[in-house]
Design an enzyme around this catalytic site. Structure first.
Site, PDB file in Angstrom:
ATOM      1  N   ILE A 345       0.854  -1.195   0.000  1.00  0.00           N
ATOM      2  CA  ILE A 345       0.000   0.000   0.000  1.00  0.00           C
ATOM      3  C   ILE A 345       0.887   1.241   0.000  1.00  0.00           C
ATOM      4  CG2 ILE A 345      -1.789   1.266   1.240  1.00  0.00           C
ATOM      5  CD1 ILE A 345      -2.696  -1.380   2.439  1.00  0.00           C
ATOM      6  N   GLU A 387       2.001  -3.752   5.573  1.00  0.00           N
ATOM      7  CA  GLU A 387       1.041  -3.406   4.528  1.00  0.00           C
ATOM      8  C   GLU A 387       1.343  -4.120   3.219  1.00  0.00           C
ATOM      9  OE1 GLU A 387       4.044   0.051   4.765  1.00  0.00           O
ATOM     10  OE2 GLU A 387       3.104  -1.367   6.112  1.00  0.00           O
TER      11      GLU A 387
END
Length: 462
Positions: A345, A387
């Site tokens: 991300i 992430e």
């Protein structure tokens, strides 16, 4: 004058007794084996749980250290670094750290103390902030704060250790696994930890439940066979030929019962008394099967916990590596393609900094759900760490995998959140298996991911 014993009846009764004792032993052995298999597996699960928690708490401490370094570098770039600016920066960081909560139940927290024993930040015990707890002792008389400061200063890369600490809302302490790391310039110790007895409570509860089931099963078995002895004695005056035919049915059942789940065919029993016996045995087998199914269900749940990520519900890092190894073997055997995608991300740290960790967790869940729903039966999706997400695509070449990866990337951009202005993008790296090892294959995908980051983010490199 004593009545003469019938040889035939004596043989018959001895055979029945042998069958009953044998069945009791089989039942006892089977349930005992299942119980100890459960105990053995819980030890493995316990170790795996602690290892996963060690990775988690070390990552959380390193995030705080990285954030401190980032903020200090930003101040240095923007002008003169004075004592007043440093104090303002420290206040900002301690307030932020005191708000951090993480973990499956969101009940784990961070804390900061200085070398003098003064607590400057705490997400779990705000009442300690500003106080000197240098001489605070646990139930064993260990001065916890002094121990943390000594270990943190002696191990600049950080260190794990066990100790005891207060539980929130209680005056008693519990064993805790800590990870601490020092910030020498500021004379700070940054740390966090998890209570070890949380998994023990779950496992001990299951152990106790299994013990009770085990006792009940043995009592029921003994009661049922006491009834059987009485019924068999009543039937000894019946025709031996028919009795022997019925006994063969029972013998066949007992021979199979130790190896498979079988029931007595009531239709083959001639006598009503023996039919009652068969019904009781079938009921016993049914109850035993229920216990076995409950044990299997508990084991399956514990196994699922060991291979899934608690926040997103995706498979965890360990399971994904095992899956890559399996899929590589299949790819070689079938001579088919295999691709992996590593996603990350973009600017996720800013999401946590601006909107908070709860919002960050929601972003992770939505992104995970989006990737999993799109991949579906085409492959396997897991949370690689932080992430980062890993996608395994069997029987997909590089071109097809890239198309899938781009579809996912575009879907992520369209996700909406509670904060309307929040928009999320992802970057990725795709690689197709040639002759790499699992580690080399993942490292290549990771390298391409960082190329995508360097080339502007919100893109996929292949």
């Amino acid at each position: 004058m004593k009545a003469e014993k019938s040889i035939e009846n004596t043989i018959f009764m001895n055979m029945v007794i042998v069958i009953i004792v044998g069945t009791l032993i089989l039942g006892f052995t089977r349930v005992t084996k299942e119980y100890f298999e459960f105990i053995s597996e819980t030890e493995s699960l316990r170790k795996d749980y602690i290892e996963r928690q060690k990775i988690l708490i070390e990552n959380e401490v390193n995030k705080v250290i990285d954030y401190i370094e980032f903020e200090r570098s930003q101040v240095g770039e923007n002008g003169e670094y004075t004592d007043e600016i440093e104090k303002t920066l420290q206040n900002k960081i301690t307030k932020w750290v005191s708000q951090i909560h993480y973990g499956y139940k969101n009940d784990q927290y961070m804390y900061i103390g200085n070398y003098k024993g003064i607590q400057v930040a705490s997400g779990g015990f705000p009442e300690f902030i500003g106080k000197n707890i240098w001489d605070l002792e646990d139930d064993n008389g260990v001065k916890v704060i002094q121990k943390q400061i000594k270990l943190g200063r002696e191990n600049p890369e950080g260190i794990f250790f066990k100790g005891h600490w207060l539980r929130k809302g209680s005056n008693k302490t519990s064993e805790k696994l800590y990870f601490v790391k020092s910030v020498p310039d500021w004379e700070w110790i940054v740390g966090t930890g998890i209570y070890i007895d949380e998994i023990e409570e779950v496992i001990n509860l299951k152990k106790e439940e299994l013990k009770n089931q085990y006792k009940e099963e043995m009592i029921e078995t003994i009661i049922i066979f006491l009834c059987i002895i009485f019924i068999i004695r009543f039937l000894t005056n019946r025709t031996n030929e028919k009795i022997n035919k019925n006994i063969k049915v029972f013998i066949s059942f007992f021979e199979k019962a130790s190896k498979e789940k079988v029931y007595i065919n009531i239709g083959k029993i001639n006598y009503s008394e023996l039919k009652e016996l068969a019904i009781s045995l079938n009921r016993m087998i049914e109850e035993r099967n229920k216990v076995e199914n409950k044990i299997i269900e508990v084991n399956n749940k514990l196994k699922k916990l060991s291979i899934t990520d608690g926040l997103t519900g995706l498979y965890n890092h360990k399971y994904m590596y095992e899956t890559i190894e399996e899929e590589m073997e299949k790819s070689k055997e079938k001579n088919t393609s295999l691709c992996v995608i590593m996603y990350d991300i973009d600017r996720f740290k800013k999401v946590n900094d601006i909107y908070g960790h709860q919002c960050g967790d929601m972003v992770l869940k939505k992104v995970a759900e989006c990737i999993k729903n799109h991949v579906g039966h085409m492959g396997v999706v897991g949370r690689y760490g932080g992430e980062e997400f890993l996608v395994i695509l069997p029987e997909q070449n590089l071109y097809d995998a890239y198309e899938i990866g781009e579809e996912i990337r575009n879907k992520i951009k369209k996700l909406s959140f509670e904060h309307e202005e929040l928009k999320i993008t992802i970057s990725g790296g795709i690689v197709q298996l040639k002759s790499e090892s699992p580690e080399e294959l993942v490292n290549k995908a990771d390298h391409l991911l960082y190329e995508a980051k360097e080339n502007g983010r919100d893109r996929i490199e292949k």
